[in-house]
Design a protein around this motif. Structure first.
Motif, PDB file in Angstrom:
ATOM      1  N   PRO A 153      25.948  -6.402  74.910  1.00 19.36           N
ATOM      2  CA  PRO A 153      27.357  -6.361  74.509  1.00 19.36           C
ATOM      3  C   PRO A 153      27.946  -7.763  74.328  1.00 19.36           C
ATOM      4  CG  PRO A 153      26.950  -4.790  76.269  1.00 19.36           C
ATOM      5  CD  PRO A 153      25.716  -5.616  76.154  1.00 19.36           C
ATOM      6  N   ALA A 154      27.580  -8.707  75.210  1.00 18.73           N
ATOM      7  CA  ALA A 154      28.091 -10.072  75.085  1.00 18.73           C
ATOM      8  C   ALA A 154      27.576 -10.730  73.819  1.00 18.73           C
ATOM      9  CB  ALA A 154      27.704 -10.885  76.312  1.00 18.73           C
ATOM     10  N   LEU A 155      26.314 -10.472  73.491  1.00 22.07           N
ATOM     11  CA  LEU A 155      25.738 -11.026  72.265  1.00 22.07           C
ATOM     12  C   LEU A 155      26.459 -10.486  71.042  1.00 22.07           C
ATOM     13  CD1 LEU A 155      22.952 -12.570  71.217  1.00 22.07           C
ATOM     14  CD2 LEU A 155      22.384 -10.240  70.559  1.00 22.07           C
ATOM     15  N   SER A 156      26.663  -9.179  70.988  1.00 22.59           N
ATOM     16  CA  SER A 156      27.344  -8.575  69.852  1.00 22.59           C
ATOM     17  C   SER A 156      28.763  -9.109  69.726  1.00 22.59           C
ATOM     18  CB  SER A 156      27.358  -7.052  70.018  1.00 22.59           C
ATOM     19  OG  SER A 156      28.022  -6.438  68.937  1.00 22.59           O
ATOM     20  N   GLY A 157      29.433  -9.281  70.877  1.00 23.82           N
ATOM     21  CA  GLY A 157      30.789  -9.806  70.844  1.00 23.82           C
ATOM     22  C   GLY A 157      30.837 -11.236  70.362  1.00 23.82           C
ATOM     23  N   ALA A 158      29.828 -12.048  70.744  1.00 24.11           N
ATOM     24  CA  ALA A 158      29.793 -13.446  70.313  1.00 24.11           C
ATOM     25  C   ALA A 158      29.591 -13.554  68.814  1.00 24.11           C
ATOM     26  CB  ALA A 158      28.683 -14.186  71.061  1.00 24.11           C
ATOM     27  N   VAL A 159      28.719 -12.709  68.254  1.00 18.42           N
ATOM     28  CA  VAL A 159      28.493 -12.741  66.807  1.00 18.42           C
ATOM     29  C   VAL A 159      29.744 -12.279  66.063  1.00 18.42           C
ATOM     30  CG1 VAL A 159      27.118 -11.798  64.916  1.00 18.42           C
ATOM     31  CG2 VAL A 159      26.001 -12.440  67.068  1.00 18.42           C
ATOM     32  N   SER A 160      30.392 -11.235  66.552  1.00 16.79           N
ATOM     33  CA  SER A 160      31.639 -10.767  65.923  1.00 16.79           C
ATOM     34  C   SER A 160      32.714 -11.850  65.972  1.00 16.79           C
ATOM     35  CB  SER A 160      32.137  -9.500  66.615  1.00 16.79           C
ATOM     36  OG  SER A 160      31.223  -8.431  66.445  1.00 16.79           O
ATOM     37  N   ALA A 161      32.809 -12.544  67.103  1.00 15.47           N
ATOM     38  CA  ALA A 161      33.793 -13.625  67.225  1.00 15.47           C
ATOM     39  C   ALA A 161      33.482 -14.745  66.248  1.00 15.47           C
ATOM     40  CB  ALA A 161      33.811 -14.157  68.658  1.00 15.47           C
ATOM     41  N   LEU A 162      32.199 -15.041  66.031  1.00 20.29           N
ATOM     42  CA  LEU A 162      31.816 -16.071  65.066  1.00 20.29           C
ATOM     43  C   LEU A 162      32.207 -15.658  63.654  1.00 20.29           C
ATOM     44  CD1 LEU A 162      30.386 -18.776  64.529  1.00 20.29           C
ATOM     45  CD2 LEU A 162      28.235 -17.500  64.332  1.00 20.29           C
ATOM     46  N   GLU A 163      32.008 -14.397  63.337  1.00 21.92           N
ATOM     47  CA  GLU A 163      32.429 -13.914  62.018  1.00 21.92           C
ATOM     48  C   GLU A 163      33.935 -14.081  61.835  1.00 21.92           C
ATOM     49  OE1 GLU A 163      29.231 -10.460  60.790  1.00 21.92           O
ATOM     50  OE2 GLU A 163      30.711  -9.955  62.349  1.00 21.92           O
ATOM     51  N   ASP A 164      34.699 -13.813  62.881  1.00 23.55           N
ATOM     52  CA  ASP A 164      36.154 -13.986  62.807  1.00 23.55           C
ATOM     53  C   ASP A 164      36.508 -15.450  62.556  1.00 23.55           C
ATOM     54  OD1 ASP A 164      36.838 -11.335  63.131  1.00 23.55           O
ATOM     55  OD2 ASP A 164      36.988 -11.458  65.313  1.00 23.55           O
ATOM     56  N   VAL A 165      35.827 -16.350  63.290  1.00 25.02           N
ATOM     57  CA  VAL A 165      36.133 -17.779  63.162  1.00 25.02           C
ATOM     58  C   VAL A 165      35.778 -18.294  61.769  1.00 25.02           C
ATOM     59  CG1 VAL A 165      35.488 -20.078  63.963  1.00 25.02           C
ATOM     60  CG2 VAL A 165      35.945 -18.267  65.617  1.00 25.02           C
ATOM     61  N   LEU A 166      34.615 -17.872  61.251  1.00 24.36           N
ATOM     62  CA  LEU A 166      34.158 -18.374  59.957  1.00 24.36           C
ATOM     63  C   LEU A 166      34.797 -17.650  58.779  1.00 24.36           C
ATOM     64  CD1 LEU A 166      30.336 -18.794  60.709  1.00 24.36           C
ATOM     65  CD2 LEU A 166      32.117 -20.542  60.786  1.00 24.36           C
ATOM     66  N   GLY A 167      35.269 -16.443  59.011  1.00 19.28           N
ATOM     67  CA  GLY A 167      35.881 -15.688  57.930  1.00 19.28           C
ATOM     68  C   GLY A 167      34.893 -15.092  56.962  1.00 19.28           C
ATOM     69  N   VAL A 168      33.667 -14.881  57.404  1.00 16.11           N
ATOM     70  CA  VAL A 168      32.631 -14.279  56.555  1.00 16.11           C
ATOM     71  C   VAL A 168      31.853 -13.264  57.372  1.00 16.11           C
ATOM     72  CG1 VAL A 168      32.360 -16.270  55.020  1.00 16.11           C
ATOM     73  CG2 VAL A 168      30.971 -16.105  57.094  1.00 16.11           C
ATOM     74  N   GLN A 169      31.269 -12.291  56.693  1.00 14.65           N
ATOM     75  CA  GLN A 169      30.406 -11.322  57.360  1.00 14.65           C
ATOM     76  C   GLN A 169      28.995 -11.868  57.373  1.00 14.65           C
ATOM     77  OE1 GLN A 169      30.627  -7.329  55.849  1.00 14.65           O
ATOM     78  NE2 GLN A 169      28.782  -6.652  56.953  1.00 14.65           N
ATOM     79  N   LEU A 170      28.429 -12.012  58.562  1.00 15.66           N
ATOM     80  CA  LEU A 170      27.108 -12.607  58.735  1.00 15.66           C
ATOM     81  C   LEU A 170      25.995 -11.570  58.769  1.00 15.66           C
ATOM     82  CD1 LEU A 170      28.047 -15.185  61.517  1.00 15.66           C
ATOM     83  CD2 LEU A 170      27.768 -15.642  59.065  1.00 15.66           C
TER      84      LEU A 170
END
Length: 318
Positions: A43-60
Motif C-alpha cells: 500500500p505504501a508503494l502504491s501510494g508513493a507512485v500515485s503521489a509522484l504522478e500527482d507531483v509530475l502531472g502525468v500518468q506513469l
C-alpha cells in the motif's frame, strides 16, 4: 489525481521515496515484487507512485487487474528517475569517503598495457593496507577511461601520461624504459647498447589503433628518424599476441620494462635488447578529476603506490 489533467502544482517536487518506489515498479512491473525489493509495504508503494504522478502531472502506469504497464510517459521518466537515484547514491558514496578515507567504492580504470603488469602490486597494496576499500577495476583504452572519468563512471585512472586534458589532475608514479623484443636469431637480440637510430630500418610490429602504447612507439620511431610513412603491415590487439608474432619471425616490437617478464618468459625464442642511454621511456600516473572531493585520499594512495612499486624495474618519482 486532479493534477493529471492540469498544470503541475507549484512548489512541489518528487521525494526520493517516490522516485525509488516508481523505479522499483518500472523494473519489476509488479507491485508486490517491487515492494519486496525495496522493503516497503505494497500500500505504501502504491501510494508513493500515485503521489509522484500527482507531483509530475502525468500518468506513469497503466494499472489493470492482471498486470502493470508503463505508460509512454512512464517509459521516458523511468530512465530519469533511475539517473537521479544513481546520482544520489554517488553523492552518499562521496560523503562516506570524506568521513572515512579508504572505505566505500573506488572505481579504478586501467589501460590494457598496464593492467596485467601493475595490478598485482595494486591489489596487494589494497588488500594489505586498505582492507575496507571496495576496489572495482575497469580495463579500457585511454579515450574510454577519460570519458568515464569525466562522466563520473570512474573515480581514478592508472595510465600513461601526459594526457593534456584540462579537467584531469595527474599524479605521476614512475618512468620506465622501453626495450626491443626480437626473435632469438636477430642481429640486435640481447644487445645492451642499441642506438635509437636502429629503429629506422626495422620491421616493427605494433598494437592496433586506439592503444596509447602504439602512439608512444610511433613517437619514439619518429624521434629516431623513421619516416612517418614507414609501413606497419601487422598489428595486434594485445601485447601477448604481439610478442608471439615476434617469436614467429614476423618482426620486432617495443615493450615497456614492466611487461617484459610476463610477456617474454613464456617463449624461449624471444630475446630482449636494451637501448643506449637515454633509453626511450614512458611515464605512468594516476589521474583524477581536477578538484575531486577525494583528492587528499587519492594523493595518499599515489604515495603508497610509489613505495609499493619500488621493486619493479622502474624509476619511481616523487
Amino acid at each position: 489525481m486532479a493534477a493529471l489533467n492540469g498544470a503541475v502544482p507549484r512548489g512541489k517536487q518528487p521525494t526520493l521515496a517516490q522516485l525509488r518506489a516508481f523505479a522499483a515498479v518500472a523494473e519489476h512491473l509488479h507491485f508486490r515484487d517491487a515492494a519486496a525489493a525495496i522493503g516497503m509495504s505494497q500500500p505504501a508503494l502504491s501510494g508513493a507512485v500515485s503521489a509522484l504522478e500527482d507531483v509530475l502531472g502525468v500518468q506513469l502506469l497503466e494499472r489493470t487487474t492482471r498486470k502493470v504497464l508503463l505508460s509512454p510517459a512512464g517509459e521516458r521518466l523511468a530512465v530519469r528517475a533511475r539517473a537521479v537515484l544513481d546520482a544520489v547514491g554517488e553523492l552518499m558514496e562521496e560523503a562516506e569517503a570524506v568521513r572515512a578515507p579508504f572505505t566505500g567504492v573506488l572505481r579504478l580504470g586501467v589501460i590494457p598495457t598496464v593492467a596485467p603488469y601493475l595490478l598485482p602490486t595494486v591489489l596487494r597494496l589494497v588488500h594489505e593496507k586498505y582492507p575496507d576499500l571496495d576496489l572495482q577495476v575497469h580495463e579500457e583504452q585511454t579515450s574510454s577511461l577519460l570519458d568515464g572519468l569525466a562522466g563520473g563512471r570512474l573515480d581514478l585512472l592508472l595510465l600513461a601520461v601526459p594526457l593534456g586534458v584540462p579537467f584531469v589532475t595527474e599524479l605521476p608514479l614512475f618512468d620506465e624504459d622501453f626495450v626491443l623484443v626480437t626473435p632469438e636469431d636477430h642481429w640486435l637480440g640481447g644487445r645492451q647498447d642499441i642506438p635509437r637510430e636502429a629503429l629506422k630500418e626495422l620491421h616493427l610490429l605494433l598494437l592496433d589503433e586506439g592503444h596509447c602504447l602504439r602512439d608512444q612507439a610511433l613517437d619514439i620511431c619518429r624521434e629516431a628518424g623513421r619516416a612517418d610513412g614507414a609501413a606497419v603491415t601487422t598489428t595486434a590487439a594485445g601485447l601477448s599476441t604481439l610478442v608471439q608474432l615476434v617469436a614467429g619471425g614476423l618482426g620486432v616490437t617495443l615493450l615497456p620494462r614492466t611487461a617484459v617478464q610476463v610477456e617474454t618468459g613464456r617463449n624461449d625464442r624471444l630475446v630482449t635488447g636494451y637501448f643506449a642511454d637515454p633509453a626511450p621511456t614512458r611515464r605512468i600516473a594516476l589521474a583524477m578529476r581536477a578538484g575531486a572531493a577525494r583528492q587528499g585520499e587519492f594523493e595518499e594512495f599515489a604515495e603508497a603506490l610509489r613505495d609499493a612499486m619500488r621493486p619493479l624495474p622502474v624509476r619511481v618519482l616523487g
